[in-house]
Design an enzyme around this catalytic site. Structure first.
Site, short mmCIF file in Angstrom:
data_model
loop_
_atom_site.label_atom_id
_atom_site.label_comp_id
_atom_site.label_asym_id
_atom_site.label_seq_id
_atom_site.Cartn_x
_atom_site.Cartn_y
_atom_site.Cartn_z
N LYS A 22 0.83 -1.20 0.00
CA LYS A 22 0.00 0.00 0.00
C LYS A 22 0.87 1.25 0.00
O LYS A 22 0.69 2.15 -0.82
CB LYS A 22 -0.91 0.00 1.23
CG LYS A 22 -1.58 1.33 1.49
CD LYS A 22 -2.45 1.31 2.73
CE LYS A 22 -1.73 1.61 4.02
NZ LYS A 22 -1.43 3.04 4.26
N ASN A 23 1.82 1.31 0.92
CA ASN A 23 2.59 2.55 1.07
C ASN A 23 3.50 2.82 -0.13
O ASN A 23 3.77 3.97 -0.44
CB ASN A 23 3.40 2.53 2.36
CG ASN A 23 2.50 2.73 3.58
OD1 ASN A 23 1.31 3.04 3.43
ND2 ASN A 23 3.05 2.55 4.77
N ARG A 94 -3.64 10.89 4.67
CA ARG A 94 -2.47 11.75 4.73
C ARG A 94 -1.57 11.64 3.49
O ARG A 94 -0.99 12.62 3.04
CB ARG A 94 -1.67 11.41 5.99
CG ARG A 94 -0.38 12.19 6.09
CD ARG A 94 0.35 11.91 7.38
NE ARG A 94 1.70 12.43 7.32
CZ ARG A 94 2.05 13.68 7.60
NH1 ARG A 94 1.12 14.54 7.97
NH2 ARG A 94 3.29 14.08 7.50
N CYS A 118 -4.79 8.81 9.69
CA CYS A 118 -4.91 8.11 10.96
C CYS A 118 -4.70 9.08 12.12
O CYS A 118 -3.86 9.97 12.04
CB CYS A 118 -3.83 7.03 11.06
SG CYS A 118 -4.19 5.55 10.15
N ARG A 123 1.56 14.73 13.18
CA ARG A 123 2.02 14.52 11.80
C ARG A 123 2.06 15.80 10.97
O ARG A 123 1.34 15.95 9.98
CB ARG A 123 1.14 13.46 11.12
CG ARG A 123 1.17 12.15 11.85
CD ARG A 123 0.35 11.10 11.17
NE ARG A 123 1.15 10.23 10.33
CZ ARG A 123 0.66 9.20 9.66
NH1 ARG A 123 -0.61 8.93 9.69
NH2 ARG A 123 1.43 8.44 8.93
N ASP A 309 4.59 0.47 12.07
CA ASP A 309 3.35 -0.10 11.53
C ASP A 309 3.13 -1.55 11.94
O ASP A 309 2.11 -2.15 11.59
CB ASP A 309 3.34 0.02 9.99
CG ASP A 309 3.07 1.46 9.54
OD1 ASP A 309 2.76 2.30 10.38
OD2 ASP A 309 3.19 1.72 8.32
N ARG A 401 -8.70 0.01 4.44
CA ARG A 401 -7.70 0.93 3.90
C ARG A 401 -6.39 0.19 3.61
O ARG A 401 -5.65 0.60 2.75
CB ARG A 401 -7.40 2.05 4.91
CG ARG A 401 -8.55 2.99 5.15
CD ARG A 401 -8.12 4.13 6.04
NE ARG A 401 -6.83 4.64 5.58
CZ ARG A 401 -5.98 5.32 6.34
NH1 ARG A 401 -6.28 5.57 7.59
NH2 ARG A 401 -4.84 5.74 5.86
C1 UD1 Z 1 4.73 6.70 6.34
C2 UD1 Z 1 3.78 5.54 6.18
C3 UD1 Z 1 3.19 5.14 7.52
C4 UD1 Z 1 4.31 4.85 8.52
C5 UD1 Z 1 5.29 6.02 8.59
C6 UD1 Z 1 6.50 5.74 9.45
C7 UD1 Z 1 2.91 5.93 3.95
C8 UD1 Z 1 1.75 6.27 3.11
N1 UD1 Z 1 2.72 5.93 5.27
O1 UD1 Z 1 3.97 7.80 6.82
O2 UD1 Z 1 2.39 3.98 7.34
O3 UD1 Z 1 3.74 4.66 9.80
O4 UD1 Z 1 5.77 6.33 7.25
O5 UD1 Z 1 7.14 4.60 9.03
O6 UD1 Z 1 3.98 5.61 3.46
N2 UD1 Z 1 7.04 14.36 10.74
C9 UD1 Z 1 7.25 15.69 11.05
N3 UD1 Z 1 7.30 16.60 10.02
C10 UD1 Z 1 7.14 16.24 8.71
C11 UD1 Z 1 6.93 14.88 8.41
C12 UD1 Z 1 6.88 13.95 9.44
O7 UD1 Z 1 7.40 16.05 12.20
O8 UD1 Z 1 7.20 17.11 7.83
C13 UD1 Z 1 6.95 13.36 11.85
C14 UD1 Z 1 5.58 12.74 11.94
O9 UD1 Z 1 4.72 13.54 12.71
C15 UD1 Z 1 5.87 11.42 12.58
C16 UD1 Z 1 7.25 11.06 12.03
O10 UD1 Z 1 7.81 12.27 11.55
O11 UD1 Z 1 5.96 11.56 13.97
C17 UD1 Z 1 7.21 10.02 10.92
O12 UD1 Z 1 6.50 10.53 9.82
P1 UD1 Z 1 6.81 10.11 8.32
O13 UD1 Z 1 8.04 9.26 8.25
O14 UD1 Z 1 6.74 11.33 7.48
O15 UD1 Z 1 5.57 9.19 8.02
P2 UD1 Z 1 4.56 9.28 6.81
O16 UD1 Z 1 5.32 9.46 5.53
O17 UD1 Z 1 3.44 10.18 7.12
#
Ligand code: UD1
Length: 422
Positions: A22-23, A94, A118, A123, A309, A401
């Site tokens: 999915k991701n 997201r 979620c 985030r 995850d 999802r």
């Molecule tokens: C992706 C995955 C999700 C997984 C996560 C961490 C997808 C669609 N989703 O989510 O399933 O749980 O990676 O492995 O691929 N953060 C910030 N600022 C930012 C971006 C992120 O502070 O600009 C923080 C987030 O709040 C969170 C952490 O960084 O605490 C990890 O986020 P991130 O690695 O960006 O996860 P996603 O890409 O949203």
């Protein structure tokens, strides 16, 4: 709303096919925005999140069609009509924010609603924004939307070090950099297999990228990208989830198409708990004999560490292991919502901030429980597989999802599981 009823007891036996990730797919789909030529993805999972991304791409003027039973996604962005990702679609997921980098690179502008998704923490998107700003973009937040503009002449290559190895920010910045002028060096980049898969696809489209899978990715901007056909990598989170099914319920299951190298840190913990895991020619086989498993401590970390995850599902297993396990959640600040639900089933868990202490009990008992997010929901189903009596999981739309044909896949290995329409 639909419910899933799981009746516990009984070992599992058989095979479970693992779908495309999915991701990975959610990052690969927006890559179509970077080219006028078609992008075709094979081995795409059939999930509602993928439908949401399809809807978003269509709203921008892309053509996106599912073929061959939904496993092939044929997309074309020769006729982009809009650069606005509306709140009504983005709020559902997201990962919608992954259109920001590609739109900015291709059209020089993008308006993207801040996402929902979620409920597992704040985030924010600051890393995405700062990375694109380093490439010359001007970005401001107005009325809940990010308004982004590339400088005259388009985005410029830049050296940017991310404060945290964010998966989504790495994907957005890499996609934007493929069409930027000059070289981009992304430091402290995320190393997840889904990023390697995205870069593999972008290279097939003509992008010049090196270093993906390491924490420094170098992208040499090119004038245009062309079409490609790309198979989506297998879903390591679905794999880990189904590896836990026999680990919790007992028995032996072979996860077809599974790759142990993608879940190494997780498999090590299963092994330490007393579950047998081996690679086979067709995938990964997991076996649990009689007797209780042992407690293990788990700390989530960016890849190649233990995936956040899989934390909820791992907790479901540890609820009945012998001894005390300490789980530390280091990626999201609010990701223990499954703990109170597991406690309704008789688990002994104490949560303090980002740490959960699980004292193993002999057995869980079925109960009505509520799914709060995607991975939390499936952890309740897994817990139900070995619990005494019936576990009724409501709000199962979260599951759809991320898990295709969950009842069918678990049912095929002997789980007593059914969906009740409501
Ligand atoms: C992706 C995955 C999700 C997984 C996560 C961490 C997808 C669609 N989703 O989510 O399933 O749980 O990676 O492995 O691929 N953060 C910030 N600022 C930012 C971006 C992120 O502070 O600009 C923080 C987030 O709040 C969170 C952490 O960084 O605490 C990890 O986020 P991130 O690695 O960006 O996860 P996603 O890409 O949203």
């Amino acid at each position: 709303m639909d419910k899933i009823i799981v009746t516990g007891g009984g070992a599992l036996s058989g095979e479970i096919p693992i779908a495309g990730a999915k991701n990975a797919c959610l990052a690969l789909m927006p890559a179509t925005l970077l080219s006028e030529e078609p992008l075709t993805l094979t081995n795409a999972p059939r999930l509602s999140d993928i439908n949401t991304m399809t809807e978003l791409l269509r709203s921008l003027g892309c053509e996106a069609t599912r073929l061959q039973d939904g496993q092939v996604l044929a997309m074309s962005s020769h006729n982009l009509e809009s650069h606005v990702a509306e709140y009504d679609i983005v709020r559902k997921m997201r990962a919608s924010n992954l259109v920001l980098g590609p739109l900015l690179a291709r059209l020089g502008r993008a308006v993207v609603s801040l996402p929902g998704g979620c409920a597992i923490g704040a985030r924010p998107m600051d890393i995405h924004i700062h990375g694109l700003e380093a490439m010359g973009a001007e970005i401001e937040l107005k009325d809940g939307y990010l308004h982004a503009k590339a400088p005259p002449g388009g985005l410029r290559g830049a050296v940017y070090e991310m404060g945290f190895a964010s998966v989504g920010a790495t994907e957005n910045i890499v996609m934007a950099a493929t069409l930027a002028r000059g070289t981009t060096v992304l430091k402290n980049a995320a190393r997840e297999p889904e990023i390697v898969d995205l870069c593999t696809c972008l290279r097939a489209m003509g992008a010049e990228i090196e270093g993906d899978g390491s924490s420094e990715i170098t992208i040499e901007g090119v004038d245009r990208l062309h079409g490609a056909t790309h198979p989506v990598v297998i879903d390591r989170i679905e794999l880990g989830t189904y590896m836990l099914a026999p680990a919790i319920a007992g028995g032996e299951v072979e996860c077809i198409g599974g790759r142990l190298d993608l879940v190494a840190a997780f498999a090590e913990k299963l092994d330490a708990a007393g579950v047998s895991v081996e690679e086979t020619e067709r995938g990964v086989r997991v076996r649990r004999g009689g007797g209780r498993l042992s407690a293990v401590d788990v700390t989530t970390a960016p890849y190649p560490g233990f995936p956040t995850d899989l934390q909820a599902q791992m907790m479901a297993m540890l609820c009945t292991a012998e001894g005390t396990s300490v789980l530390e959640e280091r990626i999201f600040e609010n990701r223990f919502m499954h703990a109170p639900e597991l406690m309704r089933m008789g688990a002994d868990i104490e949560v303090h901030g980002g740490t959960a202490t699980v004292r193993g009990v002999e057995r869980l008992r079925g109960a009505p429980v509520m799914a709060t997010d995607l991975r939390a929901s499936v952890s309740l189903i897994l817990a139900g597989l070995a619990a005494e009596g019936e576990t009724v999981v409501s709000r199962v739309y979260h599951l759809d999802r991320g898990y295709e044909h969950l009842e069918r896949k678990l049912g095929a290995v002997g789980a007593k599981i059914e969906r009740v329409k409501g």
